[in-house]
Design an enzyme around this catalytic site. Sequence first.
Site, PDB file in Angstrom:
ATOM      1  N   HIS A  56      31.009 -36.157 -12.118  1.00  0.00           N
ATOM      2  CA  HIS A  56      29.664 -35.906 -11.577  1.00  0.00           C
ATOM      3  C   HIS A  56      28.821 -35.124 -12.585  1.00  0.00           C
ATOM      4  O   HIS A  56      28.762 -33.893 -12.555  1.00  0.00           O
ATOM      5  CB  HIS A  56      29.793 -35.121 -10.267  1.00  0.00           C
ATOM      6  CG  HIS A  56      28.535 -35.029  -9.478  1.00  0.00           C
ATOM      7  ND1 HIS A  56      28.529 -34.958  -8.097  1.00  0.00           N
ATOM      8  CD2 HIS A  56      27.229 -35.005  -9.837  1.00  0.00           C
ATOM      9  CE1 HIS A  56      27.282 -34.871  -7.658  1.00  0.00           C
ATOM     10  NE2 HIS A  56      26.475 -34.886  -8.703  1.00  0.00           N
ATOM     11  N   ARG A  60      20.441 -37.276 -17.538  1.00  0.00           N
ATOM     12  CA  ARG A  60      18.969 -37.352 -17.509  1.00  0.00           C
ATOM     13  C   ARG A  60      18.348 -38.483 -18.333  1.00  0.00           C
ATOM     14  O   ARG A  60      17.197 -38.822 -18.126  1.00  0.00           O
ATOM     15  CB  ARG A  60      18.338 -36.025 -17.935  1.00  0.00           C
ATOM     16  CG  ARG A  60      18.775 -34.816 -17.127  1.00  0.00           C
ATOM     17  CD  ARG A  60      18.475 -34.957 -15.657  1.00  0.00           C
ATOM     18  NE  ARG A  60      18.638 -33.705 -14.928  1.00  0.00           N
ATOM     19  CZ  ARG A  60      18.891 -33.614 -13.634  1.00  0.00           C
ATOM     20  NH1 ARG A  60      19.025 -34.721 -12.915  1.00  0.00           N
ATOM     21  NH2 ARG A  60      19.009 -32.454 -13.036  1.00  0.00           N
ATOM     22  N   ASP A 150      23.317 -40.101  -5.615  1.00  0.00           N
ATOM     23  CA  ASP A 150      23.329 -38.636  -5.671  1.00  0.00           C
ATOM     24  C   ASP A 150      21.962 -38.058  -6.001  1.00  0.00           C
ATOM     25  O   ASP A 150      21.253 -38.548  -6.885  1.00  0.00           O
ATOM     26  CB  ASP A 150      24.339 -38.140  -6.699  1.00  0.00           C
ATOM     27  CG  ASP A 150      24.418 -36.632  -6.704  1.00  0.00           C
ATOM     28  OD1 ASP A 150      24.852 -36.068  -5.689  1.00  0.00           O
ATOM     29  OD2 ASP A 150      24.012 -36.017  -7.703  1.00  0.00           O
ATOM     30  N   HIS A 177      26.349 -38.418  -1.428  1.00  0.00           N
ATOM     31  CA  HIS A 177      25.669 -37.121  -1.382  1.00  0.00           C
ATOM     32  C   HIS A 177      25.383 -36.857   0.093  1.00  0.00           C
ATOM     33  O   HIS A 177      24.442 -37.410   0.657  1.00  0.00           O
ATOM     34  CB  HIS A 177      24.369 -37.210  -2.195  1.00  0.00           C
ATOM     35  CG  HIS A 177      23.490 -36.004  -2.106  1.00  0.00           C
ATOM     36  ND1 HIS A 177      23.286 -35.159  -3.169  1.00  0.00           N
ATOM     37  CD2 HIS A 177      22.746 -35.500  -1.078  1.00  0.00           C
ATOM     38  CE1 HIS A 177      22.449 -34.196  -2.798  1.00  0.00           C
ATOM     39  NE2 HIS A 177      22.112 -34.384  -1.535  1.00  0.00           N
ATOM     40  N   HIS A 230      30.240 -32.989  -4.151  1.00  0.00           N
ATOM     41  CA  HIS A 230      29.967 -31.540  -4.004  1.00  0.00           C
ATOM     42  C   HIS A 230      30.100 -30.999  -2.576  1.00  0.00           C
ATOM     43  O   HIS A 230      29.156 -30.460  -2.001  1.00  0.00           O
ATOM     44  CB  HIS A 230      28.595 -31.173  -4.571  1.00  0.00           C
ATOM     45  CG  HIS A 230      27.477 -32.118  -4.271  1.00  0.00           C
ATOM     46  ND1 HIS A 230      27.203 -32.593  -3.018  1.00  0.00           N
ATOM     47  CD2 HIS A 230      26.559 -32.689  -5.094  1.00  0.00           C
ATOM     48  CE1 HIS A 230      26.150 -33.388  -3.069  1.00  0.00           C
ATOM     49  NE2 HIS A 230      25.749 -33.472  -4.310  1.00  0.00           N
ATOM     50  N   ASN A 276      21.538 -27.910  -4.845  1.00  0.00           N
ATOM     51  CA  ASN A 276      21.749 -28.843  -3.734  1.00  0.00           C
ATOM     52  C   ASN A 276      23.153 -29.428  -3.846  1.00  0.00           C
ATOM     53  O   ASN A 276      23.456 -30.095  -4.839  1.00  0.00           O
ATOM     54  CB  ASN A 276      20.704 -29.964  -3.797  1.00  0.00           C
ATOM     55  CG  ASN A 276      20.839 -30.964  -2.662  1.00  0.00           C
ATOM     56  OD1 ASN A 276      21.788 -30.951  -1.902  1.00  0.00           O
ATOM     57  ND2 ASN A 276      19.867 -31.860  -2.571  1.00  0.00           N
ATOM     58  N   ASP A 303      28.725 -31.309 -11.318  1.00  0.00           N
ATOM     59  CA  ASP A 303      27.342 -31.550 -10.889  1.00  0.00           C
ATOM     60  C   ASP A 303      26.377 -30.909 -11.887  1.00  0.00           C
ATOM     61  O   ASP A 303      25.368 -30.293 -11.513  1.00  0.00           O
ATOM     62  CB  ASP A 303      27.097 -31.024  -9.483  1.00  0.00           C
ATOM     63  CG  ASP A 303      25.769 -31.525  -8.894  1.00  0.00           C
ATOM     64  OD1 ASP A 303      25.139 -32.420  -9.507  1.00  0.00           O
ATOM     65  OD2 ASP A 303      25.365 -31.025  -7.823  1.00  0.00           O
TER      66      ASP A 303
END
Length: 428
Positions: A56, A60, A150, A177, A230, A276, A303
């Site tokens: 995870h 970008r 996600d 998610h 997560h 988050n 994450d």
Amino acid sequence: MSKILIRGAKVLGGEAQDVLIDGETIEAVGAGLSAEGADVIEAEGKILLPGLVDLHTHLREPGREDSETVLTGTRAAASGGYTAVFAMANTFPVADTAGVVEQVYRLGQEHGYCDVQPIGAVTVGLEGSKLAELGAMHESAAGVTVFSDDGKCVHDAVIMRRALEYVKAFGGVIAQHAQEPRLTEGAQMNEGIVSAELGLGGWPAVAEESIIARDVLLAEHVGSRVHICHLSTAGSVEIVRWAKSRGIDVTAEVTPHHLLLTDEMVRSYNPVYKVNPPLRTERDVMALREALADGTIDIVATDHAPHPHEDKDCEWAAAAMGMVGLETALSVVQQTMVETGLLTWEAVADRMSYAPARIGQAKGHGRPVSAGEPANLTLLDSAYRGEVDPAGFASRSRNTPYEGRELPGRVTHTFLRGRATVVDGKLA
């Protein structure tokens, strides 16, 4: 490539052994191996682990190269001891087609600091209304097997069922998610005493738990695989534990920050703690640690969510959610799980290498430290103690919640198929 002899390392935290690397492969593991013709790394007292695998990661690229790129993200990964990462689909454009996932895959191959396996979006544009090209992404050069929206929840039960049915045909997995959007409108932090005192919109645990409960039942009904991203609450732990007791094919991950930090940190109003799912209570943290120790939670996943300075250096309500984590993950796990006696180093290898590689089907990764296996390795100086200084990060972003905090452990060497990507704590 020349031969490399790692001398005297504690393999998986056990007895000191030598490890001889020849080319891309581990040639031998044992005591007193010959160093003739080999470059020698003196590793007495250090821990040798299989290369870490992160299921995870947010790289970008494409679209938010101001936050991170495949190059900077994989350099950060190598610095943290990772040899493979799975890149989430919430890029611009979204990785919902074969073309985009192949672009990310090839960028990873070009840069070479660690292997990059793209994760495909479940729905077109992450909008939750129409399935993306799951089959085409799987059949592409990237060979996608993990799919996730996600950043957003696949909240429509019919769409989620269809996705689970679709990936079953080729052994894929849907990584959810878990966030019921109607229960988190305007939410800013964990719902509880602290949110009430601070006057910030509460993010209830049930928003996560209700989605997990629904999805494990859907996975059971369809006979497919679901992975929970997560996981953050004690209630979620109990649902996953119940699902596993029924034989449902569910796996789950926890982040390092949810193993260490609590919602008490938000009292500072520092947006670096805005994430988050949100930081939860001390009770949740203890439940997550115990669940990771007993195997209810299968893996640690970072994450890693980089953001540029301007997206975090602002008032809490306007700040982006997320923290960088690749370069500090192993240190946090050492502090929260190893030094507390909850995990051995062998178990860390399982939670941070073997299991994530198995869930994501990362070929050549998550393999034992033994002769004939690919030389994907991480060498850790577990005795090291130092304050976290984000100025020294390889990541393009600096939004770490650990700045100035003392953490144990330092990755001194990382090897990707026998090639050193990190040497003496610095990128090769």
